[in-house]
Design an enzyme around this catalytic site. Structure first.
Site, PDB file in Angstrom:
ATOM      1  N   ASP A 196      43.487  52.155  18.818  1.00 30.33           N
ATOM      2  CA  ASP A 196      43.401  51.473  20.106  1.00 30.33           C
ATOM      3  C   ASP A 196      44.325  52.150  21.113  1.00 30.33           C
ATOM      4  OD1 ASP A 196      41.753  49.656  18.865  1.00 30.33           O
ATOM      5  OD2 ASP A 196      43.365  48.224  18.476  1.00 30.33           O
TER       6      ASP A 196
HETATM    7  N1  URA Z   1      43.668  48.252  13.656  1.00 26.59           N
HETATM    8  C1  URA Z   1      43.788  47.831  14.937  1.00 26.59           C
HETATM    9  O1  URA Z   1      43.724  46.639  15.214  1.00 26.59           O
HETATM   10  N2  URA Z   1      43.980  48.761  15.885  1.00 26.59           N
HETATM   11  C2  URA Z   1      44.095  50.072  15.631  1.00 26.59           C
HETATM   12  O2  URA Z   1      44.296  50.870  16.549  1.00 26.59           O
HETATM   13  C3  URA Z   1      43.971  50.499  14.298  1.00 26.59           C
HETATM   14  C4  URA Z   1      43.749  49.575  13.329  1.00 26.59           C
END
Ligand code: URA
Length: 242
Positions: free
Chosen positions: A102
């Site tokens: 993310d």
């Molecule tokens: N899980 C998440 O919630 N976000 C990420 O970036 C990676 C794994």
């Protein structure tokens, strides 16, 4: 590509060291000593040797990036900086991030043009371990730890309409962070959308900071600064392919 870049990609040394090594006659291009490190070679056709050891030609390129927050795991984006924008000195043609973090997640991201490897690492069937450092809104109780380790309902459904629980995971408690927030290390074997955040939400907790610290056999090196990257070593590439 330039000879010094090619030798650098094979971890022969820094650019300065390589210049010196080449000047000292240690590198040959098609059997002929090359005395300048800034010459151009065709890595697809030329045979490059160093100390008379032929360096194998790598068809694919592999990098490890310490992704900072605010950067998107995409190849192009009209608005935000992409992870490929951070590979400033590389020819990024054909490169893709191996999975997504993310925009507000930091840490280890592999970037390659080896589509087969990306497929193998991301395939749900392969269950490649991914370890995350997770800073939480509140302490995780032993009961919630147990639930997360067993598998939780994060809202996903299987084709037949039944709940698609997360696969078993592993949690260890870390020391609180500098702000006094509880920290856990969570190992998961799948990569569903926002998985870690949704897992913690499923037990009434909240992720305040998230960092990936390993993927399969590759660990985020302590000395790789945020926003920096380096080519994977031959040994790391072999580990990923084994
Ligand atoms: N899980 C998440 O919630 N976000 C990420 O970036 C990676 C794994």
């Amino acid at each position: 590509m330039r000879l010094d870049k090619y030798l650098g990609d094979h971890n022969i040394g820094t650019r300065k060291q390589i210049k010196e090594y080449v000047k000292n006659g240690r590198c040959k291009v098609n059997g002929v000593v090359a005395l300048k490190s800034d010459i151009h070679i065709d890595e697809n056709k030329d045979e490059i040797s160093f100390d008379d050891i032929i360096l194998s030609y790598r068809k694919f390129h592999y990098y490890i990036l310490n992704k900072p927050q605010g950067v998107v795991s995409a190849t192009i984006d009209g608005k935000n900086t992409t992870v490929l924008d951070l590979l400033k000195d590389e020819n990024v043609k054909g490169l893709s991030p191996c999975g997504r973090l993310d925009i507000d997640t930091e840490g280890l991201l592999l970037i390659t043009d080896d589509g087969g490897l990306i497929h193998r690492l991301l395939s749900p069937k392969k269950h490649v371990d991914k370890v995350y450092e997770v800073h939480l809104g509140k302490k995780l109780s032993d009961t919630d730890k147990f639930k997360l380790e067993e598998g939780v309902d994060i809202g996903d459904k299987k084709d037949d309409g039944t709940i698609d629980f997360t696969l078993p995971s592993k949690i260890t408690y870390g020391p609180d962070d500098e702000a006094g927030r509880p920290v856990i290390f969570l190992t998961i074997h799948e990569g569903r959308f926002h998985q870690v955040k949704r897992m913690l939400e499923a037990v009434g907790n909240e992720v305040l900071f998230l960092k990936r610290i390993s993927m399969g056999p590759i660990k985020l090196p302590d000395d790789l600064e945020k926003g920096c990257y380096r080519p994977l070593t031959d040994q790391e590439i072999d580990l990923l392919n084994s």
